[in-house]
Design a protein around this motif. Sequence first.
Motif, PDB file in Angstrom:
ATOM      1  N   SER A  41       0.825  -1.206   0.000  1.00 38.13           N
ATOM      2  CA  SER A  41       0.000   0.000   0.000  1.00 38.13           C
ATOM      3  C   SER A  41       0.862   1.260   0.000  1.00 38.13           C
ATOM      4  CB  SER A  41      -0.920  -0.018   1.222  1.00 38.13           C
ATOM      5  OG  SER A  41      -1.642   1.177   1.314  1.00 38.13           O
ATOM      6  N   ARG A  42       1.909   1.271   0.821  1.00 42.23           N
ATOM      7  CA  ARG A  42       2.819   2.435   0.832  1.00 42.23           C
ATOM      8  C   ARG A  42       3.468   2.628  -0.524  1.00 42.23           C
ATOM      9  NH1 ARG A  42       4.391   0.175   5.742  1.00 42.23           N
ATOM     10  NH2 ARG A  42       6.324  -0.591   4.791  1.00 42.23           N
ATOM     11  N   SER A  43       3.864   1.523  -1.149  1.00 43.23           N
ATOM     12  CA  SER A  43       4.513   1.653  -2.459  1.00 43.23           C
ATOM     13  C   SER A  43       3.527   2.141  -3.510  1.00 43.23           C
ATOM     14  CB  SER A  43       5.193   0.346  -2.876  1.00 43.23           C
ATOM     15  OG  SER A  43       4.259  -0.668  -3.119  1.00 43.23           O
ATOM     16  N   MET A  44       2.262   1.736  -3.415  1.00 47.24           N
ATOM     17  CA  MET A  44       1.253   2.198  -4.373  1.00 47.24           C
ATOM     18  C   MET A  44       0.982   3.696  -4.207  1.00 47.24           C
ATOM     19  SD  MET A  44       0.573  -0.404  -6.260  1.00 47.24           S
ATOM     20  CE  MET A  44       2.288  -0.847  -5.966  1.00 47.24           C
ATOM     21  N   VAL A  45       0.946   4.157  -2.957  1.00 46.41           N
ATOM     22  CA  VAL A  45       0.772   5.593  -2.711  1.00 46.41           C
ATOM     23  C   VAL A  45       1.977   6.358  -3.248  1.00 46.41           C
ATOM     24  CG1 VAL A  45       0.607   7.368  -0.909  1.00 46.41           C
ATOM     25  CG2 VAL A  45      -0.797   5.305  -0.765  1.00 46.41           C
ATOM     26  N   ALA A  46       3.168   5.805  -3.068  1.00 43.47           N
ATOM     27  CA  ALA A  46       4.377   6.452  -3.587  1.00 43.47           C
ATOM     28  C   ALA A  46       4.341   6.542  -5.108  1.00 43.47           C
ATOM     29  CB  ALA A  46       5.623   5.692  -3.128  1.00 43.47           C
ATOM     30  N   VAL A  47       3.872   5.493  -5.766  1.00 41.38           N
ATOM     31  CA  VAL A  47       3.742   5.510  -7.229  1.00 41.38           C
ATOM     32  C   VAL A  47       2.775   6.617  -7.641  1.00 41.38           C
ATOM     33  CG1 VAL A  47       2.842   4.227  -9.232  1.00 41.38           C
ATOM     34  CG2 VAL A  47       4.376   3.101  -7.612  1.00 41.38           C
ATOM     35  N   ILE A  94      -8.872  -9.096  -2.716  1.00 43.75           N
ATOM     36  CA  ILE A  94      -8.488  -7.931  -1.908  1.00 43.75           C
ATOM     37  C   ILE A  94      -9.146  -6.673  -2.461  1.00 43.75           C
ATOM     38  CG2 ILE A  94      -6.543  -6.432  -1.278  1.00 43.75           C
ATOM     39  CD1 ILE A  94      -4.885  -9.048  -1.011  1.00 43.75           C
ATOM     40  N   VAL A  95      -9.133  -6.523  -3.775  1.00 48.02           N
ATOM     41  CA  VAL A  95      -9.783  -5.361  -4.406  1.00 48.02           C
ATOM     42  C   VAL A  95     -11.267  -5.341  -4.057  1.00 48.02           C
ATOM     43  CG1 VAL A  95     -10.471  -4.381  -6.630  1.00 48.02           C
ATOM     44  CG2 VAL A  95      -8.108  -5.087  -6.259  1.00 48.02           C
ATOM     45  N   ALA A  96     -11.941  -6.468  -4.196  1.00 44.81           N
ATOM     46  CA  ALA A  96     -13.376  -6.543  -3.900  1.00 44.81           C
ATOM     47  C   ALA A  96     -13.656  -6.269  -2.421  1.00 44.81           C
ATOM     48  CB  ALA A  96     -13.922  -7.912  -4.303  1.00 44.81           C
ATOM     49  N   ALA A  97     -12.854  -6.846  -1.532  1.00 39.19           N
ATOM     50  CA  ALA A  97     -13.065  -6.652  -0.094  1.00 39.19           C
ATOM     51  C   ALA A  97     -12.835  -5.210   0.328  1.00 39.19           C
ATOM     52  CB  ALA A  97     -12.165  -7.593   0.704  1.00 39.19           C
ATOM     53  N   SER A  98     -11.996  -4.488  -0.418  1.00 41.60           N
ATOM     54  CA  SER A  98     -11.728  -3.083  -0.079  1.00 41.60           C
ATOM     55  C   SER A  98     -12.795  -2.145  -0.638  1.00 41.60           C
ATOM     56  CB  SER A  98     -10.352  -2.668  -0.594  1.00 41.60           C
ATOM     57  OG  SER A  98     -10.360  -2.556  -2.008  1.00 41.60           O
ATOM     58  N   GLY A  99     -13.716  -2.693  -1.419  1.00 30.17           N
ATOM     59  CA  GLY A  99     -14.785  -1.868  -1.975  1.00 30.17           C
ATOM     60  C   GLY A  99     -14.435  -1.219  -3.297  1.00 30.17           C
ATOM     61  N   GLU A 100     -13.308  -1.576  -3.865  1.00 25.47           N
ATOM     62  CA  GLU A 100     -12.910  -1.015  -5.151  1.00 25.47           C
ATOM     63  C   GLU A 100     -13.447  -1.876  -6.281  1.00 25.47           C
ATOM     64  OE1 GLU A 100     -11.301   1.885  -5.844  1.00 25.47           O
ATOM     65  OE2 GLU A 100     -11.359   2.342  -3.710  1.00 25.47           O
ATOM     66  N   LEU A 101     -13.427  -1.329  -7.475  1.00 25.10           N
ATOM     67  CA  LEU A 101     -13.923  -2.029  -8.655  1.00 25.10           C
ATOM     68  C   LEU A 101     -12.805  -2.769  -9.369  1.00 25.10           C
ATOM     69  CD1 LEU A 101     -16.097   0.834 -10.172  1.00 25.10           C
ATOM     70  CD2 LEU A 101     -16.923  -1.189  -8.970  1.00 25.10           C
ATOM     71  N   PRO A 102     -13.134  -3.872 -10.043  1.00 23.17           N
ATOM     72  CA  PRO A 102     -12.129  -4.496 -10.923  1.00 23.17           C
ATOM     73  C   PRO A 102     -11.706  -3.483 -11.986  1.00 23.17           C
ATOM     74  CG  PRO A 102     -14.079  -5.889 -10.691  1.00 23.17           C
ATOM     75  CD  PRO A 102     -14.400  -4.570 -10.051  1.00 23.17           C
TER      76      PRO A 102
END
Length: 168
Positions: A18-24, A139-147
């Motif tokens: 998650s930290r790396s994704m925010v950094a990206v 993980i995407v689905a459980a977080s409430g995000e869309l495919p």
Amino acid sequence: MTTPGEHEALVRALLAVSRSMVAVAARNLAAMEADVTLPQYRALVLLATAGPQRSAGLAKELDVAPSTLTRMCDRLERKHLVRRFHRDNDRRSTWLALTPAGRDLVGVVMRERERELSAIVHEAKVDASQECLDLLDRIVAASGELPDAVWWERWEISADPVDGVMLP
């Protein structure tokens, strides 16, 4: 069944990811000189995902006070990335929608993130096994995000006319 230690290890690994994704995301925004903060960008992404929204609903989704959202949207409106409007059947609520420029900014940043993530996956020599892909999908689905495919479909129409009026 996952043991408590394995669960904790997975959570810590996901936190690092998650930290790396925010950094990206932060690097992509900075490289584009978009003059948009991460919270502002998140608001744009939510509008791209769900389409026009009541300002109160967007504030709740972002977990910010309505006054904070108002200031954020003042800045985004001055940058011509969002527009405020009232629906004919709901004159009391202020609605927010992406402008074409806002939608395009989100799309450009997402495509740049995709390019950078592709390079990261290549560098890390990650195995794209079905098990790995299924885990990420869950993980995407459980977080409430869309495919991803559904997200891009929503993005495509996120700056369409609202109530028959073309957005600026």
